[in-house]
Design an enzyme around this catalytic site. Structure first.
Site, mmCIF file in Angstrom:
data_model
loop_
_atom_site.group_PDB
_atom_site.id
_atom_site.type_symbol
_atom_site.label_atom_id
_atom_site.label_comp_id
_atom_site.label_asym_id
_atom_site.label_seq_id
_atom_site.Cartn_x
_atom_site.Cartn_y
_atom_site.Cartn_z
ATOM 1 N N HIS A 170 0.815 -1.216 0.000
ATOM 2 C CA HIS A 170 0.000 0.000 0.000
ATOM 3 C C HIS A 170 0.850 1.267 0.000
ATOM 4 C CE1 HIS A 170 -3.284 -2.832 0.866
ATOM 5 N NE2 HIS A 170 -3.907 -1.995 0.050
ATOM 6 N N GLU A 185 -10.743 -11.061 -4.749
ATOM 7 C CA GLU A 185 -9.303 -10.938 -4.500
ATOM 8 C C GLU A 185 -8.759 -12.080 -3.642
ATOM 9 O OE1 GLU A 185 -8.433 -7.178 -2.580
ATOM 10 O OE2 GLU A 185 -10.171 -7.299 -1.271
ATOM 11 N N ASP A 238 -4.117 -8.460 -4.213
ATOM 12 C CA ASP A 238 -4.304 -9.522 -3.228
ATOM 13 C C ASP A 238 -4.488 -10.878 -3.897
ATOM 14 O OD1 ASP A 238 -4.055 -8.477 -0.620
ATOM 15 O OD2 ASP A 238 -5.879 -7.321 -0.940
ATOM 16 N N CYS A 262 -9.276 -3.663 -10.669
ATOM 17 C CA CYS A 262 -8.824 -2.445 -9.987
ATOM 18 C C CYS A 262 -7.471 -2.632 -9.303
ATOM 19 C CB CYS A 262 -9.867 -1.954 -8.981
ATOM 20 S SG CYS A 262 -10.127 -3.086 -7.615
#
Ligand code: PEP
Ligand code: MG
Length: 578
Positions: free
Chosen positions: A190, A432, A456, A503
């Site tokens: 992240h 995910e 993920d 995404c």
């Protein structure tokens, strides 16, 4: 001059002097000492305590500390530092267990902080932050290192750290922080995602860069190639200044595509949305030509504030984004906390396997009050625009049903309170986890849409931590296991006639876009600065050629074969971005 190779995570070139910082989460390794030095080591602990106490007493008596609250905090810290039992516990570890002073201090205080953080009482759990500060203060005296603070910079720097949290990175002042380099991290951590969103050139996974860069050393960060150059010579600086000019020229050229459609050469329309973490990024999505928000990572509101955001705080944040987008779609993902994203009060609740632990929707389902507050804010905002809600990390139908049931409860509460919301708001899920991918046809029957979180999905499919630089070479969207799962998800979504987008970061990597188009994907959501580049790529290919590429890739049996093939195909189409 020294050149270090790491993982390129955010494009661009930065040239500035270094600011080497202690990372907040830096873990002191467990190291033993020889019995012959244990007395000296115990004295180091005592000296550190003495210095910390003296420091605090000085600050405490200073005139500028007029604020009663600050005085109280220091008084609590002083009480802790003067506690004989605490000191004894630490010196016993050094003397009897033969552990270093640094480790004994760190492990003892973190144990206490963990204990505090796990207490339900909010007042007590927030004391964990104080313990953490005390640990930092003692370590600073033990390590003799001055702690530099990124919050008060007034000149241009590149930040060098062992590791940075997404929250720290999101707080960087873009005006002065020109780039960063870290020992740890992976392409889809992240922290890397935030760097890309902010447009800060970054290289991670350098392993020992903090040991190689002295404070205020001249450093070049090449976020395009994943290279860091320490104390470059004059010709190298000139060469990189030229690269930086070239990079900016390419960016400007791409920005000119802003108002053009993302349509392939054979006329197939592709939707490009933006991923955002904060409401203020919404404008950038529009500037870069995005057609809406495909992923709003709402948890950043929690990460950033000392106290939990209220329903009103959240409602305001969502409404701000809606105001920018009018009637364009906005997918609000419910908070995806845990793993590498912690709220201030939960930063000490360590789990042995945080990515497999109480994260994301699981955390929400165990913290219903918190979850309901967010759902209420989303529902209230839903009347202002085309809002869609998305649950992250769904791994079973049961979980989806539980989340939807809570959503219905909140709707009923709003009905009772006479508050308006869109009762037809689409409810989708992130696919995910491998379990969601493998049961996509079941989940599709109770979802309005899917969005594939490849970051993920790759990590869980390949069992490779997305943020761990030591296994970063094993992390790849080109692995046949991942490609097959993607094909199967889109097949199931199409069959159920629900929309499906990508995404995760794969959608913003030029080498994967042709494969994704060939597999049938037509909607991508990406970090705003990447939208123009991907649009250019979409406009340069035909779906027919992408279909051939996908068919070939599906026949391949190794990741190497796939990635080499995809890279050469993308390079032929768009050599300038490689
Ligand atoms: C993903 O996992 O791909 C995703 C988009 O979500 P995040 O990166 O926030 O985990
Ligand atoms: Mg995810």
């Amino acid at each position: 001059m020294e050149i270090k190779k790491g993982i390129a995570v955010s494009p661009g070139i930065a040239i500035a002097r270094s600011l080497v910082i202690d990372s907040e989460d830096y873990r002191i390794p467990r190291r033993s000492i020889l019995p012959s030095v244990k007395v000296i080591e115990v004295k180091r602990v005592r000296d550190a305590f003495k210095k910390a106490v003296a420091e605090l007493e000085k600050v405490d008596s200073g005139e500028n500390i007029a604020e009663g609250k600050i005085k109280d905090i220091f008084a609590v810290h002083l009480r802790f530092l003067k506690d004989k039992n605490l000191r004894k516990k630490i010196t016993d570890l050094v003397y009897n267990e033969l552990l270093t002073a640094e480790y004994a201090v760190s492990t003892t205080l973190r144990d206490i902080a963990n204990h505090f953080a796990s207490v339900q009482d909010k007042y007590i759990s927030e004391r964990a932050t104080d313990i953490y500060d005390i640990e930092k203060r003692l370590l600073r005296h033990l390590l003799g290192r001055k702690r530099e603070d990124v919050g008060h910079i007034s000149h241009e720097v590149v930040v060098v750290a062992h590791e940075l949290s997404p929250t720290q990175t999101a707080g960087f002042d873009r005006k002065f922080i020109k780039g960063f380099a870290t020992d740890a991290g992976g392409r889809t951590s992240h922290t890397a995602i935030v760097a890309r969103s902010l447009g800060i050139p970054a290289v991670v996974g350098l392993e020992d860069v903090t040991r190689n860069i002295a404070p205020a050393a001249m450093v070049i960060i090449d976020g395009n190639r994943g290279v860091v150059i320490i104390e470059p010579d004059e010709p190298t600086i000139k060469e990189y200044q030229q690269h930086a000019i070239e990079f900016e020229r390419l960016e400007r050229e791409l920005d000119a595509l802003r108002d053009l459609d993302a349509v392939t050469r054979d006329g197939v329309k592709v939707e490009l949305y933006g991923n955002i973490e904060f409401p203020h990024e919404a404008e950038m999505v529009i500037d870069k030509g995005g057609q809406g928000i495909g992923l709003y990572r709402t948890e950043f509101l929690y990460l950033y504030s000392e106290t939990e955001p209220t329903e009103e705080d959240q409602y305001r944040a969502y409404s701000e984004v809606i105001r920018v987008f009018g009637n364009m779609p906005i997918v609000i993902r419910t908070m995806d906390l845990g793993a590498d994203k912690f709220t201030q009060s939960r930063r000490f609740v360590r789990e042995p396997n945080p990515f497999l632990g109480l994260r994301s929707i699981r955390f929400c389902l165990q913290n219903i009050v918190l979850f309901k507050t967010q759902l209420r804010a989303i529902l209230r905002a839903s009347v202002h625009g085309d809002v869609r809600i998305m649950f992250p990390l769904i791994s079973s139908l049961h979980e989806l049903r539980q989340a939807k049931m809570i959503l219905r409860d909140v709707m009923e509460d709003l009905d009772e309170d006479g508050i308006k919301y869109n009762s037809n708001m689409p409810v989708g899920i992130m696919v995910e986890t491998p379990s969601a991918a493998l049961t996509a046809s079941i989940l599709a029957s109770e979802s309005d849409f899917f969005s594939i979180g490849t970051n993920d999905l790759i990590q869980y499919t390949l069992a490779v931590d997305r943020g761990n630089e030591r296994v970063s070479t094993l992390y790849s969207g080109a692995d046949p296991a991942v490609v097959n799962l993607l094909r199967s998800i889109i097949h199931d979504a199409n069959k159920a006639k629900i929309s499906v987008s990508v995404c995760g970061e794969m959608a913003s990597e030029p080498e994967f876009v042709m494969l994704l188009l060939g597999l049938g994907f037509r909607t991508f959501s990406l970090a705003p600065p990447m939208i123009p580049e991907i649009k250019k790529l979409v406009r340069s290919v035909t779906v027919e050629s992408c279909n051939i590429i996908a068919r070939k890739v599906l026949m391949m049996s190794s990741e190497r074969e796939v990635i080499n093939y995809l890279r050469s195909a993308a390079m032929k189409v768009l050599p300038e971005v490689f």
